[in-house]
Design a protein around this motif. Structure first.
Motif, PDB file in Angstrom:
ATOM      1  N   GLY A 198       0.568  -1.609   0.000  1.00 28.16           N
ATOM      2  CA  GLY A 198       0.283  -0.280   0.012  1.00 28.16           C
ATOM      3  C   GLY A 198       0.663   1.768   0.333  1.00 28.16           C
ATOM      4  N   TRP A 199       2.297   1.051   0.730  1.00 25.19           N
ATOM      5  CA  TRP A 199       2.495   2.419   1.311  1.00 25.19           C
ATOM      6  C   TRP A 199       3.155   3.180  -0.323  1.00 25.19           C
ATOM      7  CZ3 TRP A 199       8.140   1.816  -0.222  1.00 25.19           C
ATOM      8  CH2 TRP A 199       8.426   0.628  -0.021  1.00 25.19           C
ATOM      9  N   ARG A 200       3.509   1.857  -1.240  1.00 22.22           N
ATOM     10  CA  ARG A 200       4.007   1.791  -2.664  1.00 22.22           C
ATOM     11  C   ARG A 200       3.424   2.511  -3.411  1.00 22.22           C
ATOM     12  NH1 ARG A 200       9.334  -1.043  -3.313  1.00 22.22           N
ATOM     13  NH2 ARG A 200       9.796  -2.467  -2.082  1.00 22.22           N
ATOM     14  N   LEU A 201       2.544   2.531  -3.703  1.00 21.82           N
ATOM     15  CA  LEU A 201       0.896   3.170  -4.374  1.00 21.82           C
ATOM     16  C   LEU A 201       0.528   4.477  -3.718  1.00 21.82           C
ATOM     17  CD1 LEU A 201      -1.369   2.390  -6.744  1.00 21.82           C
ATOM     18  CD2 LEU A 201      -2.856   2.119  -4.523  1.00 21.82           C
ATOM     19  N   SER A 202       1.006   4.728  -2.099  1.00 22.04           N
ATOM     20  CA  SER A 202       0.869   5.953  -2.033  1.00 22.04           C
ATOM     21  C   SER A 202       2.090   6.678  -2.655  1.00 22.04           C
ATOM     22  CB  SER A 202       1.058   5.896  -0.903  1.00 22.04           C
ATOM     23  OG  SER A 202      -0.447   5.731   0.801  1.00 22.04           O
ATOM     24  N   LEU A 203       3.030   6.706  -1.949  1.00 25.01           N
ATOM     25  CA  LEU A 203       4.972   6.992  -2.909  1.00 25.01           C
ATOM     26  C   LEU A 203       4.453   7.145  -4.965  1.00 25.01           C
ATOM     27  CD1 LEU A 203       7.084   5.778  -0.727  1.00 25.01           C
ATOM     28  CD2 LEU A 203       6.048   7.850  -0.543  1.00 25.01           C
ATOM     29  N   GLY A 204       4.157   6.239  -5.342  1.00 23.14           N
ATOM     30  CA  GLY A 204       3.299   5.765  -6.546  1.00 23.14           C
ATOM     31  C   GLY A 204       2.620   7.082  -7.414  1.00 23.14           C
ATOM     32  N   LEU A 205       1.554   7.295  -6.523  1.00 21.74           N
ATOM     33  CA  LEU A 205       0.972   8.143  -7.271  1.00 21.74           C
ATOM     34  C   LEU A 205       0.761   9.809  -7.463  1.00 21.74           C
ATOM     35  CD1 LEU A 205      -3.034   6.610  -6.056  1.00 21.74           C
ATOM     36  CD2 LEU A 205      -2.158   6.444  -8.266  1.00 21.74           C
ATOM     37  N   ALA A 206       2.004   9.732  -7.146  1.00 22.55           N
ATOM     38  CA  ALA A 206       2.849  10.848  -6.906  1.00 22.55           C
ATOM     39  C   ALA A 206       3.396  11.377  -7.945  1.00 22.55           C
ATOM     40  CB  ALA A 206       4.446  11.169  -6.478  1.00 22.55           C
ATOM     41  N   GLY A 207       3.714  10.330  -9.092  1.00 25.46           N
ATOM     42  CA  GLY A 207       3.643  10.729 -10.567  1.00 25.46           C
ATOM     43  C   GLY A 207       2.471  11.125 -11.355  1.00 25.46           C
ATOM     44  N   ILE A 208       1.879  11.492 -10.299  1.00 27.82           N
ATOM     45  CA  ILE A 208      -0.076  12.097 -11.363  1.00 27.82           C
ATOM     46  C   ILE A 208       0.611  13.522 -11.440  1.00 27.82           C
ATOM     47  CG2 ILE A 208      -2.163  12.332 -11.248  1.00 27.82           C
ATOM     48  CD1 ILE A 208      -2.750   9.895 -10.016  1.00 27.82           C
ATOM     49  N   PRO A 209       0.926  14.459 -10.839  1.00 27.19           N
ATOM     50  CA  PRO A 209       0.880  15.799 -10.162  1.00 27.19           C
ATOM     51  C   PRO A 209       2.707  15.882 -11.088  1.00 27.19           C
ATOM     52  CG  PRO A 209       1.302  14.640  -8.743  1.00 27.19           C
ATOM     53  CD  PRO A 209       0.502  13.732  -9.119  1.00 27.19           C
ATOM     54  N   ALA A 210       3.438  15.300 -11.253  1.00 22.71           N
ATOM     55  CA  ALA A 210       4.777  15.254 -11.538  1.00 22.71           C
ATOM     56  C   ALA A 210       4.341  15.555 -12.931  1.00 22.71           C
ATOM     57  CB  ALA A 210       5.725  14.117 -11.253  1.00 22.71           C
ATOM     58  N   LEU A 211       3.188  14.320 -14.208  1.00 17.34           N
ATOM     59  CA  LEU A 211       3.147  14.562 -15.058  1.00 17.34           C
ATOM     60  C   LEU A 211       2.701  15.875 -15.602  1.00 17.34           C
ATOM     61  CD1 LEU A 211       2.284  10.602 -15.759  1.00 17.34           C
ATOM     62  CD2 LEU A 211       4.801  11.528 -16.823  1.00 17.34           C
ATOM     63  N   LEU A 212       1.671  15.802 -14.758  1.00 18.08           N
ATOM     64  CA  LEU A 212       0.554  17.034 -14.597  1.00 18.08           C
ATOM     65  C   LEU A 212       2.059  18.425 -14.696  1.00 18.08           C
ATOM     66  CD1 LEU A 212      -2.439  17.151 -12.843  1.00 18.08           C
ATOM     67  CD2 LEU A 212      -2.419  17.230 -15.515  1.00 18.08           C
ATOM     68  N   LEU A 213       2.915  18.780 -14.131  1.00 19.70           N
ATOM     69  CA  LEU A 213       3.556  19.849 -14.100  1.00 19.70           C
ATOM     70  C   LEU A 213       4.445  19.386 -15.479  1.00 19.70           C
ATOM     71  CD1 LEU A 213       4.818  22.180 -13.052  1.00 19.70           C
ATOM     72  CD2 LEU A 213       6.310  21.041 -11.906  1.00 19.70           C
ATOM     73  N   THR A 214       5.211  18.157 -15.742  1.00 16.94           N
ATOM     74  CA  THR A 214       5.902  18.538 -17.075  1.00 16.94           C
ATOM     75  C   THR A 214       4.829  18.372 -18.609  1.00 16.94           C
ATOM     76  OG1 THR A 214       7.168  16.446 -15.378  1.00 16.94           O
ATOM     77  CG2 THR A 214       7.972  17.073 -17.918  1.00 16.94           C
ATOM     78  N   VAL A 215       3.910  18.290 -18.304  1.00 16.84           N
ATOM     79  CA  VAL A 215       3.242  18.401 -19.604  1.00 16.84           C
ATOM     80  C   VAL A 215       2.769  20.705 -19.527  1.00 16.84           C
ATOM     81  CG1 VAL A 215       1.422  17.733 -20.910  1.00 16.84           C
ATOM     82  CG2 VAL A 215       2.099  16.169 -20.118  1.00 16.84           C
ATOM     83  N   GLY A 216       2.048  20.474 -18.291  1.00 19.44           N
ATOM     84  CA  GLY A 216       1.912  22.126 -18.258  1.00 19.44           C
ATOM     85  C   GLY A 216       3.474  22.344 -18.777  1.00 19.44           C
TER      86      GLY A 216
END
Length: 502
Positions: A198-216
């Motif tokens: 479960g903790w890996r999923l918590s840390l991994g979902l940080a990829g969503i805002p990371a991708l949003l910032l990069t694309v933005g």
């Protein structure tokens, strides 16, 4: 539909500006840097309260949480566990000096892109972490992303927004920080129920805002201020025309060109910050960052589940309570966006000084604890949270703006690191007295605002000196004309100022 209006300058010139779709879209996309920052803040407290995470990386802490003979206040007192949280901010502190250079030389947009890349790599390392070294390495890279994002995004938002809504649009950064914290708290609540990973999923979902910032960062335009500062006058003028939604941009364009000309005469922006005429902005920027952290807000945001667990909540209840405080944080920040350009900065800061004292109750009653903490979070979210970033980003002149923002971010991350590294140990020793400690600081900072923080609402950024600092009862004494060699002009004579030579 874009809204229209006129922005008045101190010299009687009116800058015409509409609230255009390109401005709104650019600000929303840029502010996703705050979403990433907020998620990183919120996720650490949740995963450090998960048994599977503690077993793998901090078995000593896990054994203490399972023991019945240890004080609740001291179960999580572990320097390694605190380093997991605080290492991000120490890395961000270092990265902000490099970000100052890229912001000035390569632009705000490119600096946000660098931040996004750091975030993505850091998320990958954290999600795949097999040992503590890999985990900390990922947090350090995330910290580098924080340093670059916090340097570029507030400047981007302040420079691209029309003056009359600059405060509201700039606070989009802080709003996204709070949304990121809430998102992390919700994710932690559900992933805590997943055994093993479960903790890996918590840390991994940080990829969503990371991708949003990069694309933005790939899609938005750079600010006219940045383009003109780098000698791209034609491109800067065209961007200014697009974001203002009018062809009547000549007065504002000429003012930006003049500000850029003055900025280019400054060869050493960091040294120039120490000059007498820049001292008011520097003192206030530093003080706001120190005071923002001394409210104790990040102690709650970093360790909310741990704190609630310490106060007697069960695992699910502590995570649920963290979600509640996160939601209050978001809603209160929305209030700030609406009122900051109407009521002004000072009123919000002073109002919070009264409300923030409500968290000093050392009580064992769980509901009362949650209500008091929510009251505290609410007061912070519409005042010291967003305004701690807004005021420095709009008060430095162009020639020292990147350097000033770098110092602002650096001081903020330094004191964030100190609080993150020390809070659980302070909780162990102070117990409920920790809230009294932070309340004392709130009183001090409120007094500081009353006497030394001027109002900056509805003032164009390039006119802060004439309309704000030269009119302030105390700071105006620092605004005498000063030559680049460190002498203050006094009539026809020049008086040596040794501080300018530092």
């Amino acid at each position: 539909m874009a809204g229209g209006g006129m922005v008045a300058s101190s010299g009687g010139t009116e800058f015409e500006a509409k609230i255009t779709p390109i401005v709104i879209i650019s600000c929303i996309m840029a502010a996703t840097g705050g979403l990433m920052f907020g998620y990183d803040v919120g996720v650490s407290g949740g995963v450090t309260s998960m048994d599977d995470f503690l077993k793998k990386f901090f078995p000593v802490v896990y054994r203490k949480t399972q023991a019945d003979d240890d004080s609740n206040y001291c179960k999580y007192d572990n320097q390694g566990l605190q380093l997991f949280t605080s290492s991000l901010y120490l890395a961000g502190l270092t990265a902000t000096f490099f970000a100052s250079y890229t912001t000035r030389r390569l632009g705000r947009r490119f600096t946000m892109l660098i931040a996004g890349i750091f975030f993505i790599i850091g998320v990958v390392l954290n999600t795949a972490a097999q040992d503590l070294a890999m985990l900390i390495a990922g947090r350090i890279l995330l910290g580098c992303g924080v340093g670059f994002a916090n340097q570029a995004v507030p400047l981007f938002l302040s420079e691209i927004a029309p003056t009359r809504i600059r405060g509201g649009l700039n606070i989009l950064f802080q709003l996204n920080v709070t949304i990121g914290i809430l998102f992390a708290n919700i994710v932690n609540y559900f992933t805590a129920k997943i055994d093993g990973w479960g903790w890996r999923l918590s840390l991994g979902l940080a990829g969503i805002p990371a991708l949003l910032l990069t694309v933005g960062a790939l899609l938005v335009v750079d600010t006219p201020n940045s383009l003109i500062e780098r000698g791209k006058l034609a491109e800067g003028k065209e961007v200014l025309r697009k974001i203002r939604g009018t062809d009547k941009i000549e007065p504002e364009f000429l003012e930006l060109v003049e500000a850029s000309r003055i900025a280019k005469e400054v060869k050493h922006p960091f040294r120039n910050l120490l000059m007498r005429r820049n001292r008011p902005q520097l003192v206030i920027a530093i003080a706001l960052q120190i005071f923002q952290q001394c409210t104790g807000i990040n102690a709650i945001m970093f360790y909310a589940p741990v704190l609630f667990s310490t106060l007697g909540f069960k695992d699910n209840a502590s995570l649920y309570s963290a979600v509640i405080t996160g939601a209050v944080n978001v809603l209160s920040t929305v209030v700030s966006i609406y009122v900051v350009d109407k009521l002004g900065r000072r009123i919000l800061l002073l109002e919070a000084g009264v409300t923030d004292h409500s968290d000093n109750l050392g009580t064992a009653y769980a509901v009362i604890v949650v209500v008091m903490i929510c009251t505290f979070v609410s007061a912070f979210a519409w005042s010291w949270g967003p305004l701690g970033w807004l005021i420095p980003s709009e008060t430095f002149p162009l020639e020292t703006r990147s350097a000033g923002q770098s110092v602002t971010v650096c001081v903020n991350l330094l004191f964030t690191f100190v609080i993150a590294q020390a809070f659980l140990s302070m909780l162990c020793h102070f117990k409920y007295g920790i809230f009294l400690f932070f309340s004392g600081w709130v009183l001090i900072m409120s007094i500081f605002v009353v006497f030394l923080v001027p109002e900056t609402k509805n003032v164009p950024i390039e006119e802060m000196t004439d309309r704000v600092w030269k009119q302030h009862w105390f700071w105006k004494r620092f605004m005498e004309d000063e030559t680049d060699d460190g002498f203050k002009k006094n009539g026809h004579a020049k008086v040596f100022d040794p501080v300018a030579q530092l």
